[in-house]
Design an enzyme around this catalytic site. Structure first.
Site, PDB file in Angstrom:
ATOM      1  CG  MET A 113     -23.896 -24.477   5.150  1.00 60.56           C
ATOM      2  SD  MET A 113     -25.055 -25.783   5.587  1.00 60.56           S
ATOM      3  CE  MET A 113     -25.451 -26.400   3.955  1.00 60.56           C
ATOM      4  CG  HIS A 135     -30.399 -32.879  10.156  1.00 61.55           C
ATOM      5  ND1 HIS A 135     -29.716 -32.495   9.018  1.00 61.55           N
ATOM      6  CD2 HIS A 135     -31.358 -33.739   9.746  1.00 61.55           C
ATOM      7  CE1 HIS A 135     -30.238 -33.101   7.971  1.00 61.55           C
ATOM      8  NE2 HIS A 135     -31.239 -33.857   8.379  1.00 61.55           N
ATOM      9  CD  GLU A 160     -22.789 -42.571   9.213  1.00 59.66           C
ATOM     10  OE1 GLU A 160     -23.866 -42.729   8.632  1.00 59.66           O
ATOM     11  OE2 GLU A 160     -22.359 -43.341  10.090  1.00 59.66           O
ATOM     12  CD  GLU A 216     -34.040 -25.964  12.398  1.00 66.42           C
ATOM     13  OE1 GLU A 216     -32.909 -25.480  12.551  1.00 66.42           O
ATOM     14  OE2 GLU A 216     -34.513 -26.240  11.282  1.00 66.42           O
TER      15      GLU A 216
HETATM   16  C1  GRF Z   1     -31.189 -24.776  10.010  1.00 65.31           C
HETATM   17  O1  GRF Z   1     -32.335 -25.251   9.374  1.00 65.31           O
HETATM   18  C2  GRF Z   1     -30.406 -25.900  10.617  1.00 65.31           C
HETATM   19  O2  GRF Z   1     -31.204 -26.949  11.063  1.00 65.31           O
HETATM   20  C3  GRF Z   1     -29.553 -26.355   9.475  1.00 65.31           C
HETATM   21  O3  GRF Z   1     -29.197 -25.196   8.796  1.00 65.31           O
HETATM   22  C4  GRF Z   1     -30.186 -24.191   9.009  1.00 65.31           C
HETATM   23  C5  GRF Z   1     -29.474 -22.992   9.556  1.00 65.31           C
HETATM   24  O4  GRF Z   1     -30.321 -21.891   9.676  1.00 65.31           O
HETATM   25  N1  GRF Z   1     -28.423 -27.128   9.954  1.00 65.31           N
HETATM   26  P1  GRF Z   1     -29.880 -20.633  10.526  1.00 65.31           P
HETATM   27  O5  GRF Z   1     -28.570 -20.128   9.915  1.00 65.31           O
HETATM   28  O6  GRF Z   1     -29.703 -21.072  11.935  1.00 65.31           O
HETATM   29  O7  GRF Z   1     -30.965 -19.634  10.352  1.00 65.31           O
END
Ligand code: GRF
Length: 218
Positions: free
Chosen positions: A93, A112, A146, A177
């Site tokens: 983050m 993402h 970006e 994911e």
């Molecule tokens: C995920 O939803 C990812 O897509 C986003 O942040 C979240 C991270 O979750 N960038 P985790 O820490 O992998 O559980």
């Protein structure tokens, strides 16, 4: 074949990191996770990494205040120490400077939780529901300066149900994911992709199901 040395950068629980660690346990997986680096000492994912015998490092951004260059050079030092070849951002983050991003051009991936270029930024599931899209999902892309841009490596889609909440939709997306990130890292580690302008092209021998995940019924 030697496996690509990968660092996963996290800030939180690290469930995508855990999915990458699991995938890399397969003997034929073309990458190994050798370092998990967090900018937060309290990131839950650090314990998971340690439990899997993976080296961890914390570069606490708070120590560096506004000095992003110093923060990033501390991260670079960790990456260099572990001879990292590819970086996977997984819920990391912090915004990265063009300098850092440039140093890892086409070697740094991000996941993402939306089908880019829709819903860049935060609160993607809420915005997907409000917008009324029927398909939502996740994207793995190369990182460019970006935010939430950059050539798309792979995408995974899920159906949006009429009665979905941010929570139920998010639960469906995170499952995708966890399948998508290992698949995308595999493509990159195997050298199956090349970037041309804004596009990431995949070697023609690659089956479609290695590039995207289609929604299942439910
Ligand atoms: C995920 O939803 C990812 O897509 C986003 O942040 C979240 C991270 O979750 N960038 P985790 O820490 O992998 O559980």
């Amino acid at each position: 074949m030697s496996r690509r040395r990968v660092a996963v950068l996290i800030s939180g629980r690290g469930s995508n990191m855990a999915a990458l660690i699991e995938a890399a346990k397969q003997p034929d997986y073309p990458a190994e996770i050798v370092l998990v680096l967090s900018n937060r000492p309290d990131a839950g994912g650090l314990a998971t990494a340690q439990a899997n015998g993976i080296a961890t490092a914390v570069v606490d951004h708070k120590i560096y205040g506004k000095d992003r260059a110093a923060f990033e050079s501390a991260m670079q030092a960790e990456l260099a120490k572990h001879r990292i070849e590819l970086v996977c951002l997984a819920g990391f983050m912090r915004l990265l400077t063009p300098n850092f991003v440039g140093a890892w051009s086409e070697r740094m991936l991000n996941i993402h939780p939306a089908l880019l270029p829709s819903f860049k930024g935060l609160d993607t599931h809420k915005r997907a529901i409000e917008t009324g899209v029927k398909l939502h999902g996740a994207t793995v892309h190369f990182v460019v300066p970006e935010m939430d841009s950059g050539p798309i490596i792979a995408q995974g889609a899920v159906a949006v149900h009429d009665d979905d909440t941010e929570h139920t939709l998010g639960a469906r997306v995170i499952k995708v994911e966890h399948r998508l990130y290992p698949l995308a890292l595999r493509l990159v580690a195997e050298g199956r992709v090349r970037v041309e302008g804004n596009r990431c092209l995949t070697h023609e021998s690659t089956p479609l199901d290695a590039i995207f995940i289609a929604p299942s019924e439910r």
